[in-house]
Design a protein around this motif. Structure first.
Motif, PDB file in Angstrom:
ATOM      1  N   PRO A   1      13.732  31.216  73.467  1.00 49.50           N
ATOM      2  CA  PRO A   1      12.305  30.982  73.253  1.00 49.50           C
ATOM      3  C   PRO A   1      12.046  30.484  71.834  1.00 49.50           C
ATOM      4  CG  PRO A   1      12.786  33.320  73.126  1.00 49.50           C
ATOM      5  CD  PRO A   1      14.073  32.631  73.505  1.00 49.50           C
ATOM      6  N   GLU A   2      10.875  29.919  71.620  1.00 49.86           N
ATOM      7  CA  GLU A   2      10.482  29.511  70.272  1.00 49.86           C
ATOM      8  C   GLU A   2      10.442  30.754  69.392  1.00 49.86           C
ATOM      9  OE1 GLU A   2       6.234  28.499  68.771  1.00 49.86           O
ATOM     10  OE2 GLU A   2       7.132  26.619  69.494  1.00 49.86           O
ATOM     11  N   LYS A   3      10.830  30.578  68.136  1.00 49.56           N
ATOM     12  CA  LYS A   3      10.824  31.704  67.209  1.00 49.56           C
ATOM     13  C   LYS A   3      10.391  31.218  65.827  1.00 49.56           C
ATOM     14  CE  LYS A   3      13.648  35.334  65.224  1.00 49.56           C
ATOM     15  NZ  LYS A   3      14.760  36.228  65.452  1.00 49.56           N
ATOM     16  N   THR A   4       9.582  32.024  65.166  1.00 51.27           N
ATOM     17  CA  THR A   4       9.220  31.764  63.778  1.00 51.27           C
ATOM     18  C   THR A   4       9.787  32.907  62.951  1.00 51.27           C
ATOM     19  OG1 THR A   4       7.198  30.639  64.441  1.00 51.27           O
ATOM     20  CG2 THR A   4       7.330  31.392  62.154  1.00 51.27           C
ATOM     21  N   TYR A   5      10.567  32.539  61.946  1.00 44.72           N
ATOM     22  CA  TYR A   5      11.210  33.537  61.097  1.00 44.72           C
ATOM     23  C   TYR A   5      11.104  33.095  59.655  1.00 44.72           C
ATOM     24  CZ  TYR A   5      14.858  36.563  59.165  1.00 44.72           C
ATOM     25  OH  TYR A   5      15.541  37.474  58.405  1.00 44.72           O
ATOM     26  N   LYS A   6      10.533  33.949  58.829  1.00 48.68           N
ATOM     27  CA  LYS A   6      10.341  33.654  57.405  1.00 48.68           C
ATOM     28  C   LYS A   6       9.637  32.314  57.202  1.00 48.68           C
ATOM     29  CE  LYS A   6      14.036  36.533  55.588  1.00 48.68           C
ATOM     30  NZ  LYS A   6      15.168  36.628  54.693  1.00 48.68           N
ATOM     31  N   GLY A   7       8.623  32.055  58.031  1.00 45.81           N
ATOM     32  CA  GLY A   7       7.831  30.843  57.900  1.00 45.81           C
ATOM     33  C   GLY A   7       8.475  29.589  58.453  1.00 45.81           C
ATOM     34  N   VAL A   8       9.633  29.710  59.073  1.00 44.18           N
ATOM     35  CA  VAL A   8      10.322  28.556  59.647  1.00 44.18           C
ATOM     36  C   VAL A   8      10.266  28.681  61.159  1.00 44.18           C
ATOM     37  CG1 VAL A   8      12.498  27.280  59.784  1.00 44.18           C
ATOM     38  CG2 VAL A   8      11.848  28.393  57.652  1.00 44.18           C
ATOM     39  N   LYS A   9       9.899  27.579  61.809  1.00 43.28           N
ATOM     40  CA  LYS A   9       9.750  27.576  63.262  1.00 43.28           C
ATOM     41  C   LYS A   9      10.982  26.950  63.912  1.00 43.28           C
ATOM     42  CE  LYS A   9       6.279  26.205  66.618  1.00 43.28           C
ATOM     43  NZ  LYS A   9       5.007  25.494  66.738  1.00 43.28           N
ATOM     44  N   TYR A  10      11.564  27.669  64.880  1.00 44.11           N
ATOM     45  CA  TYR A  10      12.725  27.193  65.623  1.00 44.11           C
ATOM     46  C   TYR A  10      12.257  26.874  67.038  1.00 44.11           C
ATOM     47  CZ  TYR A  10      15.201  29.296  61.731  1.00 44.11           C
ATOM     48  OH  TYR A  10      15.648  29.623  60.476  1.00 44.11           O
ATOM     49  N   GLU A  11      12.591  25.702  67.536  1.00 43.04           N
ATOM     50  CA  GLU A  11      12.103  25.258  68.830  1.00 43.04           C
ATOM     51  C   GLU A  11      12.826  25.932  69.984  1.00 43.04           C
ATOM     52  OE1 GLU A  11      11.870  21.049  69.188  1.00 43.04           O
ATOM     53  OE2 GLU A  11      10.794  20.829  67.304  1.00 43.04           O
ATOM     54  N   GLU A  12      12.097  26.103  71.094  1.00 45.62           N
ATOM     55  CA  GLU A  12      12.697  26.652  72.300  1.00 45.62           C
ATOM     56  C   GLU A  12      13.585  25.607  72.959  1.00 45.62           C
ATOM     57  OE1 GLU A  12      10.185  27.297  75.755  1.00 45.62           O
ATOM     58  OE2 GLU A  12       8.804  25.767  75.043  1.00 45.62           O
ATOM     59  N   GLY A  13      14.484  26.078  73.829  1.00 43.01           N
ATOM     60  CA  GLY A  13      15.319  25.145  74.565  1.00 43.01           C
ATOM     61  C   GLY A  13      16.596  25.801  75.065  1.00 43.01           C
ATOM     62  N   GLU A  14      17.423  24.991  75.701  1.00 48.38           N
ATOM     63  CA  GLU A  14      18.732  25.424  76.192  1.00 48.38           C
ATOM     64  C   GLU A  14      19.752  25.126  75.105  1.00 48.38           C
ATOM     65  OE1 GLU A  14      19.725  26.656  79.360  1.00 48.38           O
ATOM     66  OE2 GLU A  14      17.598  26.937  79.806  1.00 48.38           O
ATOM     67  N   TYR A  15      20.493  26.155  74.686  1.00 49.80           N
ATOM     68  CA  TYR A  15      21.439  26.000  73.595  1.00 49.80           C
ATOM     69  C   TYR A  15      22.786  26.618  73.946  1.00 49.80           C
ATOM     70  CZ  TYR A  15      17.310  24.792  70.879  1.00 49.80           C
ATOM     71  OH  TYR A  15      16.170  24.186  70.418  1.00 49.80           O
ATOM     72  N   GLU A  16      23.850  26.005  73.441  1.00 53.60           N
ATOM     73  CA  GLU A  16      25.182  26.566  73.590  1.00 53.60           C
ATOM     74  C   GLU A  16      25.201  27.890  72.838  1.00 53.60           C
ATOM     75  OE1 GLU A  16      29.836  25.343  72.740  1.00 53.60           O
ATOM     76  OE2 GLU A  16      28.254  23.911  72.272  1.00 53.60           O
ATOM     77  N   SER A  17      25.641  28.939  73.535  1.00 55.35           N
ATOM     78  CA  SER A  17      25.519  30.250  72.905  1.00 55.35           C
ATOM     79  C   SER A  17      26.366  31.311  73.584  1.00 55.35           C
ATOM     80  CB  SER A  17      24.055  30.701  72.943  1.00 55.35           C
ATOM     81  OG  SER A  17      23.585  30.729  74.279  1.00 55.35           O
ATOM     82  N   LEU A  18      26.543  32.375  72.837  1.00 55.55           N
ATOM     83  CA  LEU A  18      27.138  33.607  73.337  1.00 55.55           C
ATOM     84  C   LEU A  18      25.954  34.535  73.590  1.00 55.55           C
ATOM     85  CD1 LEU A  18      29.727  35.266  73.851  1.00 55.55           C
ATOM     86  CD2 LEU A  18      29.595  36.002  71.466  1.00 55.55           C
ATOM     87  N   LEU A  19      25.762  34.908  74.856  1.00 58.57           N
ATOM     88  CA  LEU A  19      24.605  35.708  75.242  1.00 58.57           C
ATOM     89  C   LEU A  19      25.041  37.093  75.698  1.00 58.57           C
ATOM     90  CD1 LEU A  19      21.568  36.019  75.980  1.00 58.57           C
ATOM     91  CD2 LEU A  19      22.153  35.068  78.223  1.00 58.57           C
ATOM     92  N   VAL A  20      24.460  38.111  75.082  1.00 64.09           N
ATOM     93  CA  VAL A  20      24.690  39.503  75.476  1.00 64.09           C
ATOM     94  C   VAL A  20      23.360  40.041  75.979  1.00 64.09           C
ATOM     95  CG1 VAL A  20      25.345  41.815  74.721  1.00 64.09           C
ATOM     96  CG2 VAL A  20      26.501  39.812  73.743  1.00 64.09           C
ATOM     97  N   THR A  21      23.358  40.514  77.222  1.00 66.33           N
ATOM     98  CA  THR A  21      22.157  41.105  77.810  1.00 66.33           C
ATOM     99  C   THR A  21      22.460  42.559  78.135  1.00 66.33           C
ATOM    100  OG1 THR A  21      21.595  38.967  78.790  1.00 66.33           O
ATOM    101  CG2 THR A  21      20.436  40.898  79.648  1.00 66.33           C
ATOM    102  N   ILE A  22      21.674  43.461  77.569  1.00 68.57           N
ATOM    103  CA  ILE A  22      21.862  44.892  77.780  1.00 68.57           C
ATOM    104  C   ILE A  22      20.807  45.367  78.785  1.00 68.57           C
ATOM    105  CG2 ILE A  22      21.971  47.167  76.683  1.00 68.57           C
ATOM    106  CD1 ILE A  22      22.499  45.632  74.016  1.00 68.57           C
ATOM    107  N   GLY A  23      21.259  46.061  79.818  1.00 69.19           N
ATOM    108  CA  GLY A  23      20.341  46.570  80.834  1.00 69.19           C
ATOM    109  C   GLY A  23      19.562  45.454  81.489  1.00 69.19           C
TER     110      GLY A  23
END
Length: 177
Positions: free
Chosen positions: A112-134
């Protein structure tokens, strides 16, 4: 004519003020690999568990990836160590006395889109290591493994070889040059 000039000047000033309030965009390179950890829920216990998994997994990943210089090598190391990461997460869950189930997957995943320390990161499909708990319904944590941006907060001097790119500068370069 004076009214038109004043109206144009007011418009330019308004545009300048609005642009000053826009958030910066940090463009993560196309050739990047992220990590994302999604906890079961937003309960204090589940968020704490997410943090424990993040801390332990991040240490393992940083040790594995500390000498990588290419995305291809990073991919290979992550894929070759998935069983180790799986064991590390199981160990954390066991140490925290929880029977929560989890999944770990390497591939392309939605962020999802995220804003961190005033910087906006766009949402999208990204190559990643995903850990989902429960159920994976809590607020997530994510960072960039390659280039190694995750370690910036811990080691401020490690950013010497990382190139930053800002949206406005890229647009300026694209259309003005």
């Amino acid at each position: 004519m004076k009214k038109l000039i004043l109206l144009l000047l007011a418009g330019l000033i308004l545009i300048g003020v609005i642009n000053n309030y826009k958030e910066d965009y940090y463009i993560i390179p196309d050739q990047s690999i992220r990590i994302r950890i999604i906890p079961n829920s937003n309960s204090l216990k589940d968020q704490y568990l997410k943090k424990q998994v993040k801390t332990n997994l991040e240490i393992e990943l940083q040790n594995n990836l500390k000498n990588t210089e290419t995305i291809e090598n990073t991919r290979k190391i992550i894929k070759n160590n998935l069983d180790n990461y799986n064991k590390k997460i199981k160990e954390v869950l066991k140490n925290e006395n929880t029977s929560q189930k989890f999944t770990i997957d390497y591939g392309y995943h939605y962020f999802p889109e995220k804003t961190y320390k005033g910087v906006k990161y766009e949402e999208g499909e990204y190559e990643s290591l995903l850990v989902t708990i429960g159920k994976g319904q809590g607020d997530n944590w994510w960072c960039v493994l390659f280039p190694p941006i995750c370690s910036l907060e811990e080691d401020e001097h490690s950013n010497e070889n990382i190139e930053y790119s800002f949206y406005i500068k890229e647009m300026f370069d694209k259309y003005i040059k």
